[in-house]
Design an enzyme around this catalytic site. Structure first.
Site, mmCIF file in Angstrom:
data_model
loop_
_atom_site.group_PDB
_atom_site.id
_atom_site.type_symbol
_atom_site.label_atom_id
_atom_site.label_comp_id
_atom_site.label_asym_id
_atom_site.label_seq_id
_atom_site.Cartn_x
_atom_site.Cartn_y
_atom_site.Cartn_z
ATOM 1 N N LYS A 42 0.812 -1.213 0.000
ATOM 2 C CA LYS A 42 0.000 0.000 0.000
ATOM 3 C C LYS A 42 0.845 1.263 0.000
ATOM 4 C CE LYS A 42 -4.273 -1.870 1.560
ATOM 5 N NZ LYS A 42 -5.293 -1.960 2.585
ATOM 6 N N LYS A 73 -10.901 -11.124 -8.455
ATOM 7 C CA LYS A 73 -11.776 -11.204 -7.291
ATOM 8 C C LYS A 73 -12.907 -10.188 -7.432
ATOM 9 C CE LYS A 73 -11.133 -10.430 -2.504
ATOM 10 N NZ LYS A 73 -10.255 -9.978 -1.449
ATOM 11 N N LYS A 84 -15.481 -3.939 -5.468
ATOM 12 C CA LYS A 84 -16.132 -2.681 -5.846
ATOM 13 C C LYS A 84 -15.172 -1.760 -6.574
ATOM 14 C CE LYS A 84 -17.459 -2.151 -1.779
ATOM 15 N NZ LYS A 84 -17.778 -3.237 -0.897
#
Ligand code: TRP
Length: 352
Positions: free
Chosen positions: A114, A203, A206
């Site tokens: 990240k 996967k 959203k």
């Protein structure tokens, strides 16, 4: 009778719960309520480590709280709360930070991913902002779990490293200040992994866009549209005798077909899914039938979920009040642990 095990888990707030969240985690949380004492958290403080909009975050936390109730988390048996309503945890996070190795934190895969460290060195160097919250993320997660002295933590494989770190922190506290925390075990219950119907190599998520996920409360029309246009064959013909997944006979259909069969089975129609899988390998499966049956099953699920959600919203006339009341319950539990931790570590209680 031995005391029931205490289970703890957390989920990021998002305004829309997907069937991926449901089949992949939440359904398991619901089941665990039968045998364990459960504490579940909407982790809005963790969400601050990624770019976000404040009003949207508040809405997402509330929506996730309601979605969890609608999905079957029972507030009479289970403590369900929003993380920021329990400041005890944030204080515990600071106490535990003193027992956490910086080296361990900077080696966390999720932090490296990240923060962009895996690709290009510190992203700060190319001008992008990397919040220290990303580094601290697993300490807050440890504080979540340890504040409730949980025995078991149901999470996906991607959280194993964070759990290992939590155990290390618990161990260090216990050996330095006397035993207080159980070392939380990772609970790897088999769950259903759901892929995007528009791109079954990825996967369900959203972040890929609306075509790539189905909401747990989504309306019939749009579910039927998404299943009708679901990708079935990705150019890979079914290879009998190959593949390592499948239903025990070692055969694997194309990712899109596997995903639809998985969804059908997850909705409780295992027999239909088994039969259609045989038809597929016999070369007699009509994809319209598979899609129709799967869409019917999903529509039945989401219709029930939507009704329960509407019911809750009708009953809970003061949702914010409810969130505060649940937070109070959680504060009492976390407060007991925190008081002991402060005492052992030599700090003062808050002045009143
Ligand atoms: N990090 C977890 C995730 O992204 C969410 C989380 C926060 C959590 N605190 C937790 C999970 C405590 C289990 C226990 O999925």
């Amino acid at each position: 009778m031995p005391a029931r095990k205490r289970v703890y888990s957390g989920i990021q707030p998002t305004a829309v719960m997907t069937i991926g969240n449901y089949f992949g985690a939440v359904q398991n949380w619901v089941r665990l309520q039968d045998d364990c004492e459960c504490v579940y958290c909407v982790v809005d403080l963790h969400a601050l480590t990624a770019p976000y909009d404040p009003a949207e975050l508040r809405r997402a936390s509330r929506e996730m709280f309601v979605s969890l109730l609608a999905a079957g988390i029972d507030p009479d048996r289970t403590t369900l709360y929003v993380q920021s309503t329990v400041p005890e945890q944030t204080e515990l996070c600071w106490l535990l930070a003193a027992l956490t190795s910086l080296g361990d934190l900077s080696r966390m895969t999720q932090f490296k991913e990240k923060s962009g460290l895996l690709k290009s060195g510190p992203a700060d160097d190319d001008g992008a902002f990397v919040s220290a919250g990303l580094l601290f993320y697993p300490v807050l997660q440890a504080a979540d779990i340890l504040a409730y002295r949980a025995d078991r933590v149901p999470v996906g494989q991607d959280q194993s490293q964070h759990l290992e770190l939590s155990r290390g922190i618990a161990r260090r506290f216990n050996s330095r200040f006397g035993r207080l925390f159980p070392e939380p075990e990772t609970l790897h219950t088999p769950v259903t992994k759901v892929l995007s119907t528009a791109d079954p190599t990825r996967k369900m998520s959203k972040s890929l866009g609306p075509r790539h996920y189905i909401g747990l409360f989504e309306e019939e029309d749009s579910i039927r549209r998404k299943i009708r246009s679901a990708v079935t064959d990705s150019g890979v013909p079914p290879a009998a005798g190959h593949g390592d997944e499948g239903d025990g006979d070692g055969r694997t259909a194309s990712p899109g077909i596997e995903n639809l069969l998985t969804l059908l089975a997850a909705c409780g129609h295992e027999a239909d899914a088994g039969r259609m899988r045989e038809d597929y390998f016999a070369g007699t499966l009509r994809y319209v039938d598979l899609k129709g049956t799967t869409a019917d099953a999903l529509v039945a699920l989401t219709t029930e979920m939507r009704e329960r959600r509407a019911d809750i919203l009708r009953r809970e006339t003061d949702l914010e009040g409810r969130i505060m009341a649940m937070g109070e319950r959680a504060r009492t539990m976390a407060g007991e642990t925190l008081a002991l931790a402060r005492e052992r570590m030599g700090t003062y209680p808050p002045a009143v």
